[in-house]
Design an enzyme around this catalytic site. Sequence first.
Site, short mmCIF file in Angstrom:
data_model
loop_
_atom_site.label_atom_id
_atom_site.label_comp_id
_atom_site.label_asym_id
_atom_site.label_seq_id
_atom_site.Cartn_x
_atom_site.Cartn_y
_atom_site.Cartn_z
NE ARG A 1 -18.65 -5.29 -20.79
CZ ARG A 1 -19.60 -4.75 -21.55
NH1 ARG A 1 -20.12 -3.59 -21.23
NH2 ARG A 1 -20.02 -5.38 -22.64
CG ASP B 1 -2.09 -0.94 1.06
OD1 ASP B 1 -2.23 -1.54 -0.02
OD2 ASP B 1 -2.87 -1.09 2.03
O1 F6P Z 1 -2.54 -3.93 3.14
C1 F6P Z 1 -2.38 -4.59 1.93
C2 F6P Z 1 -3.71 -4.99 1.35
O2 F6P Z 1 -3.49 -5.70 0.15
C3 F6P Z 1 -4.70 -3.85 1.11
O3 F6P Z 1 -4.43 -3.11 -0.05
C4 F6P Z 1 -6.00 -4.60 1.09
O4 F6P Z 1 -7.07 -3.78 1.44
C5 F6P Z 1 -5.79 -5.66 2.13
O5 F6P Z 1 -4.40 -5.86 2.23
C6 F6P Z 1 -6.50 -6.96 1.84
O6 F6P Z 1 -6.26 -7.82 2.89
P1 F6P Z 1 -6.62 -9.36 2.89
O7 F6P Z 1 -5.65 -10.05 1.99
O8 F6P Z 1 -6.48 -9.78 4.31
O9 F6P Z 1 -8.02 -9.47 2.37
#
Ligand code: F6P
Length: 324
Positions: A248, A128
């Site tokens: 889409r 992120d």
């Molecule tokens: O923090 C990294 C991240 O990929 C975020 O971008 C996303 O919201 C989250 O983790 C998703 O988490 P999980 O894999 O636990 O669903």
Amino acid sequence: MKRIAVFTSGGDAPGMNACIRAVVRGAVYHGIEVFGIRRGYNGMINGDIFQMTSHSVSNIVQRGGTILKSARSKEFMTPEGRAKAHEQLQKFGIEGLVAIGGNGTFTGATLFYDEYGIPTVGAPGTIDNDLYGTDYTIGFDTAVNTALEAIDKIRDTADSHDRIFIIEVMGRDSGYIAIQSGIAGGAEMVMVPEVLTPISEVVNTLKQGFVRSKSSSIVVVAEGEEEGSAVEVAEKISKLIDEELDMRVTTLGHIQRGGIPTAYDRILASRLGLGALEGLMNGEKNVMAGVINNELVYTPFRDTIRLPKPISEDLLRMVKILSV
Ligand code: F6P
């Protein structure tokens, strides 16, 4: 410090393995015993701890994911969980920790230090890029490139069929992946959680595009966008435009979390892994190793947790100018 342990925690990110390798090889170089903890804080609680050698990290610099596995531990957030984790670390004689993860990981490490005095130095591992105290986090560059490859492919179809595509990229509270992949992919609009973008503004941009005979458009939406998911954004756009739209929605999802780390991520991860280890050896605690303006720096966890990392207004302005 004679014995330390390394673990990965929170969402996995490409480059975490290169970071583990740097911690382990750095420890071996400095004559420190190094242990690996599997599945983050859960492994600490359950004693899933094993000694690592230089050989344990052979042939992993190029691999995505994390050989130590990862988890988001609810139990460690309880005093009972942390007591169990402390018992296990004592059993193995571990005096310090290198934690590769994000703010959830560093919050746990801070509580743990306050209660048991075990120092932790962090390395920022999350796609992120939402951590204050470093220009880039481990895994971000790879994730942006993965998203970009997908956007480029989608653009082919958008162009061939004169369509509008709303593409959702990851970023729970952060628009970094969206803004960078959007600029690199020539998106007409990028929507990020850090800055409010009313749907009316998106609609105006699309309409101006029609006037200039643009036949296809791409809107990149960060997962944490206030107007909602890409599906919701598409529905809201449809309600505000009278013409029949050929639109889409694509949600890229977890493909952004995996894959071979880019050269940039491997180098950053190596630098931050070694930086975290050497910081720990030199008495740093409750800090995250980061790179700012190409310098290795240590930022207190309390700041990485508390302080926001805003997206430069310049980048958002650039999207507007370049999509004309
Ligand atoms: O923090 C990294 C991240 O990929 C975020 O971008 C996303 O919201 C989250 O983790 C998703 O988490 P999980 O894999 O636990 O669903």
